[in-house]
Design a protein around this motif. Structure first.
Motif, PDB file in Angstrom:
ATOM      1  N   LEU A  95       0.850  -1.178   0.000  1.00  0.00           N
ATOM      2  CA  LEU A  95       0.000   0.000   0.000  1.00  0.00           C
ATOM      3  C   LEU A  95       0.896   1.241   0.000  1.00  0.00           C
ATOM      4  O   LEU A  95       1.508   1.583   1.009  1.00  0.00           O
ATOM      5  N   HIS A  96       0.968   1.889  -1.153  1.00  0.00           N
ATOM      6  CA  HIS A  96       1.840   3.054  -1.277  1.00  0.00           C
ATOM      7  C   HIS A  96       1.259   4.276  -0.571  1.00  0.00           C
ATOM      8  O   HIS A  96       1.993   5.045   0.057  1.00  0.00           O
ATOM      9  N   ASP A  97      -0.078   4.462  -0.715  1.00  0.00           N
ATOM     10  CA  ASP A  97      -0.640   5.724  -0.250  1.00  0.00           C
ATOM     11  C   ASP A  97      -2.135   5.600  -0.015  1.00  0.00           C
ATOM     12  O   ASP A  97      -2.826   4.811  -0.681  1.00  0.00           O
ATOM     13  N   LYS A  98      -2.618   6.379   0.953  1.00  0.00           N
ATOM     14  CA  LYS A  98      -4.048   6.534   1.207  1.00  0.00           C
ATOM     15  C   LYS A  98      -4.376   8.024   1.200  1.00  0.00           C
ATOM     16  O   LYS A  98      -3.835   8.782   2.003  1.00  0.00           O
ATOM     17  N   PHE A  99      -5.258   8.422   0.275  1.00  0.00           N
ATOM     18  CA  PHE A  99      -5.672   9.818   0.181  1.00  0.00           C
ATOM     19  C   PHE A  99      -7.136   9.904   0.626  1.00  0.00           C
ATOM     20  O   PHE A  99      -8.031   9.479  -0.107  1.00  0.00           O
ATOM     21  N   PRO A 100      -7.428  10.390   1.849  1.00  0.00           N
ATOM     22  CA  PRO A 100      -8.811  10.425   2.329  1.00  0.00           C
ATOM     23  C   PRO A 100      -9.669  11.368   1.487  1.00  0.00           C
ATOM     24  O   PRO A 100      -9.274  12.512   1.217  1.00  0.00           O
ATOM     25  N   TRP A 101     -10.819  10.871   1.064  1.00  0.00           N
ATOM     26  CA  TRP A 101     -11.764  11.736   0.340  1.00  0.00           C
ATOM     27  C   TRP A 101     -13.182  11.211   0.570  1.00  0.00           C
ATOM     28  O   TRP A 101     -13.758  10.501  -0.220  1.00  0.00           O
TER      29      TRP A 101
END
Length: 498
Positions: free
Chosen positions: A291-297
């Motif tokens: 998991l490279h990244d989590k961008f909350p939206w």
């Protein structure tokens, strides 16, 4: 001959396999055949439709020489098949057209001949599911085809693999039992992604089972717990290859491959039922499961179901995600850009582009989409993909005199495309309206122009993107026709041009 019995067995097995793989499709009771399609134009480019958003995962098709001028009655119907419940799209590979629906208490996958509607085979298994909001009890995920295998992910989170040519079951995984997947708002609904021999699913599992009879407060808190959020399965065996444990649940969007900084990554707009609602854009390495990244939206409002998959902007290392929730004050859309470490940074956001379930289409520097959570607020918009600025908004509306007469009204009925779907092909956009209208549109920064219009049926809840393959368009009708009184069906329309 040393072992005649062994030779006989080998010949028998080979003949049986050839017979099974070359079986002839048969007519059946739910099929109505109308007329054979026109021959393909000699120079026509054709393509399959192996997954929900088409061969490039972006609601576009490379097909050419399509019929863009229609007679008053619209394009001709080749065949139609009555269907059970479901909100999804067909998948097409070669001569095989796959439909997936709930029929007589069973989730049913059927393989039809692309041009005749005759059936090669059918695979079904019983399910027990009742939609909490009354929107039908069938599957939401669409069939996916790769390497001669069909994958389905049903409304109760059963993952099945079936041989494309024979319909033979290959393997299955009950993800509700294995990973404690809760029912969520509308059951399980995202379509899987098959990439490099792996079946990737936004699972949305939890640490322990969640009883639907639990009190609402306890249930909401449990839904925010971590579990297997995403998993990859071996396409051949069904074995688990890797998992990602996270609190972000399963949305109704589908995983999308993305070329970022020259590498193939995978984007998932995740987020299921939880209170407060959590989720956003995940960037994952499809081979290792890193998991490279989590961008909350996601807004913190409880009731919101994400249905729109990420839109990858080619050669820009960018992706766009959007939602029409929360009601009355939509979060809208956001464009992010990934750096060399695959971390996302916001480029722009806009509340003027909040899409409910259709997928925006990127074309020549602009995004075209239907903004709006409800029918009255829906509008066709064009947005500059570089800046997020709204270029124009337009309603596609018309007066339908025939519907007015059939419903006993003195005046024509005013209709609109409402929350429509868009599919780019052959230099224009096919638009399937929410009440069953079909249009060719010319969309550009200068505005929207209607090139052709037809009404294959008058039916509410026309929410699934059509599938296009070899000049034929496959359209799902998901409720009863208001005039013809036909029930749920899939219709094959002839779009073959000169």
């Amino acid at each position: 001959m040393k072992n005649p019995s062994r030779l006989f067995l080998l010949l028998f097995t080979t003949c049986a396999a050839l017979s099974a793989s070359a079986q002839e499709p048969q007519a059946f009771d739910r099929l109505t055949f109308h007329a054979a399609p026109k021959p393909l134009a000699e120079e026509a480019k054709t393509s399959g439709w192996p997954r929900v958003l088409g061969p490039a995962d972006d609601a576009t098709s490379p097909e050419t020489h399509l019929l863009q001028t229609w007679p008053p009655e619209g394009p001709k119907t080749v065949w139609e098949v009555a269907m059970g419940e479901g909100y999804n799209s067909p998948a097409i590979s070669g001569d095989h057209c796959l439909i997936f629906h709930a029929l007589d208490g069973k989730e049913t996958l059927e393989c039809l001949h692309r041009e005749t509607g005759k059936r090669f085979w059918s695979h079904a298994y019983p399910i027990s599911y009742q939609d909490r909001y009354g929107f039908g009890n069938g599957p939401r995920g669409s069939p996916v085809i790769a390497n001669g295998v069909v994958i389905t992910f049903g409304v109760t989170a059963e993952l099945h693999a079936v041989d494309l040519k024979t319909g033979k079951p290959l393997w299955k995984q009950d993800l509700r039992a294995k990973f404690h997947v809760p029912q969520d708002f509308f059951g399980a609904g995202g379509s899987p992604l098959i990439l490099d021999g792996r079946v990737i699913v936004n699972v949305g599992g939890k640490k322990a089972p969640i009883d639907d009879s639990e009190g609402l407060r306890d249930r909401k808190e449990r839904l925010a717990e971590a579990g297997v959020s995403v998993a990859a399965f071996d396409l051949k065996t069904g074995d688990v290859v890797w998992t990602i444990e996270d609190a972000w649940g399963a949305s109704y969007a589908s995983p999308i491959p993305a070329k970022l900084h020259g590498q193939t990554k995978m984007l998932i707009y995740a987020g299921g039922e939880s209170d407060p609602a959590i989720g956003g854009l995940m960037c994952i390495d499809p081979k290792s499961g890193k998991l490279h990244d989590k961008f909350p939206w996601r807004d913190d409002e409880y009731i919101q179901a994400t249905g729109t998959s990420p839109v990858v902007i080619p050669d820009k290392n960018r992706a766009f995600i959007t939602t029409a929730y929360p009601k009355g004050r939509p979060l809208g859309g956001v464009m992010v850009e990934y750096d060399a470490e695959f971390k996302a940074k916001e480029v722009w956001q806009s509340k003027k582009l909040g899409v409910h379930w259709m997928n925006p289409v990127y074309h020549e520097g602009h995004l075209y989409a239907i903004d709006g959570e409800t029918e009255p607020k829906s509008r066709l918009v064009c947005v500059n993909a570089a800046t997020g600025a709204e270029v124009w908004t337009q309603k596609i509306e018309w007066d339908d005199a025939e519907l007015g007469r059939q419903t006993g009204r003195a005046k024509p009925v005013r209709l609109s495309i409402l929350r429509a779907s868009l599919l780019k092909a052959d230099g224009a956009f096919l638009c399937l309206g929410e009440v069953g209208s079909l249009h060719w549109l010319d969309l550009s920064p200068a505005g929207a122009k209607v090139l052709a219009q037809a009404q294959p049926f008058y039916a509410l809840n026309t929410w699934s993107l059509p599938a296009l393959s070899h000049g034929l368009l496959y359209v799902r009708q998901q409720t009863k026709d208001l005039m013809q009184k036909t029930g749920e069906r899939v219709i094959c329309l002839d779009l073959r041009g000169e």
